[in-house]
Scaffold this active site. Structure first.
Site, PDB file in Angstrom:
ATOM      1  N   HIS A 223      10.355 -13.832  -4.123  1.00 48.85           N
ATOM      2  CA  HIS A 223      11.118 -13.752  -2.876  1.00 48.85           C
ATOM      3  C   HIS A 223      11.913 -12.460  -2.770  1.00 48.85           C
ATOM      4  CE1 HIS A 223       9.948 -17.760  -1.813  1.00 48.85           C
ATOM      5  NE2 HIS A 223      10.539 -18.297  -2.860  1.00 48.85           N
TER       6      HIS A 223
ATOM      7  N   GLU B 225       9.201 -27.285  -9.211  1.00 53.06           N
ATOM      8  CA  GLU B 225       9.824 -27.214  -7.889  1.00 53.06           C
ATOM      9  C   GLU B 225       9.319 -28.276  -6.921  1.00 53.06           C
ATOM     10  OE1 GLU B 225      10.398 -22.788  -6.778  1.00 53.06           O
ATOM     11  OE2 GLU B 225       8.446 -22.861  -7.785  1.00 53.06           O
TER      12      GLU B 225
ATOM     13  N   ASP C   6      13.925 -25.295  -3.672  1.00 54.87           N
ATOM     14  CA  ASP C   6      12.604 -25.833  -3.371  1.00 54.87           C
ATOM     15  C   ASP C   6      12.498 -27.298  -3.782  1.00 54.87           C
ATOM     16  OD1 ASP C   6      10.685 -23.928  -2.148  1.00 54.87           O
ATOM     17  OD2 ASP C   6      11.278 -22.678  -3.825  1.00 54.87           O
TER      18      ASP C   6
END
Length: 256
Positions: free
Chosen positions: A43, A148, A174
């Site tokens: 990310h 996650e 997540d």
């Protein structure tokens, strides 16, 4: 002492989280009080060139270099290690097959299928000879599989049993989306805390490490009590915001 050795020795470690793909910025972050610096390719803005350049100032500062690769980019796990990283975090490891492919990229034979070529890693942090490096690296590198999703939780014991998987790393944001069936994002969601504690407990039972990304630093003590050992805190955005808040607050208070 390697990151793997420190975790095995029972230390609690904190890693900075770097999203800005600039070696000078990473150098500043590495100069702070963290034990390690994680370069985020998933990310964050880090890419192959910024990773190979940013690991050098991390090592120069005496910190451990960690890389979070993009989803499914297990080839990048090998490259991160060849660049000098000690640990790799792989996101969205949802199955035993994912875990096996990740481990294969992280470990030399006979454990995995990592190919030879530590072009930058060995000169930066290796022992004197290639044979020593080869024989030491499987134990000196740490493969963190991110947990996650509900699928990953269901497969957790089998993921932990994969040779070459050294630990798990929880992404609570997540995980909260998965736990709430897409209804909310809340890294401190109370309803999932029992599951998060169970992940750390099962990792410990398997003799593996457990790490977690921490949005609220006040939760670190609670996570440590669960058995988590590696904590990722903030990012450059957070560090700058907190620093400016402190500086401006002190300046304005002095004028009252």
């Amino acid at each position: 002492m390697s990151l793997a050795e420190r975790l095995a020795g029972g230390e609690t470690l904190f890693t900075a989280w770097s999203s800005v793909p600039d070696a000078l910025t990473v150098e500043i972050v590495a100069g702070q009080g963290f034990d390690a610096v994680t370069l985020d390719m998933q990310h964050g803005g880090h890419h192959e060139d910024s990773v190979v350049r940013s690991i050098a100032p991390v090592l120069a500062a005496g910190r451990h270099a960690i890389v979070r690769i993009p989803v499914g980019r297990f080839d990048m796990a090998s490259r991160a290690l060849d660049f000098g990283a000690e640990a790799v975090i792989a996101p969205m490891v949802n199955s035993v097959d994912d875990a096996r492919r990740f481990a294969a990229a992280m470990k030399y034979p006979p454990v995995g299928q990592r190919s030879w070529g530590p072009t930058f890693g060995m000169p930066r942090r290796g022992p004197a000879g290639a044979q020593d490096w080869l024989h030491a690296q499987n134990g000196a590198t740490t493969a963190f599989a991110m947990i996650e999703t509900r699928e990953a939780l269901a497969a957790l014991d089998d993921i932990l049993a994969v040779p070459g998987i050294d630990g798990v790393f929880v992404g609570p944001s997540d995980f909260s989306i998965a736990w709430s069936e897409g209804e909310r994002i809340d890294p401190g969601l109370g309803a999932m805390m029992e599951a998060i504690a169970d992940i750390a407990a099962r990792a410990a039972q398997a003799g593996k490490r457990a790490g977690i990304y921490v949005v609220d630093p006040a939760l670190c003590g609670r996570y440590a009590a669960m058995g988590y050992e590696l904590f990722a805190l903030g990012s450059e955005h957070v560090y700058m915001a907190k620093g400016v808040e402190t500086l401006l607050g002190a300046a304005r208070q002095s004028m009252e």
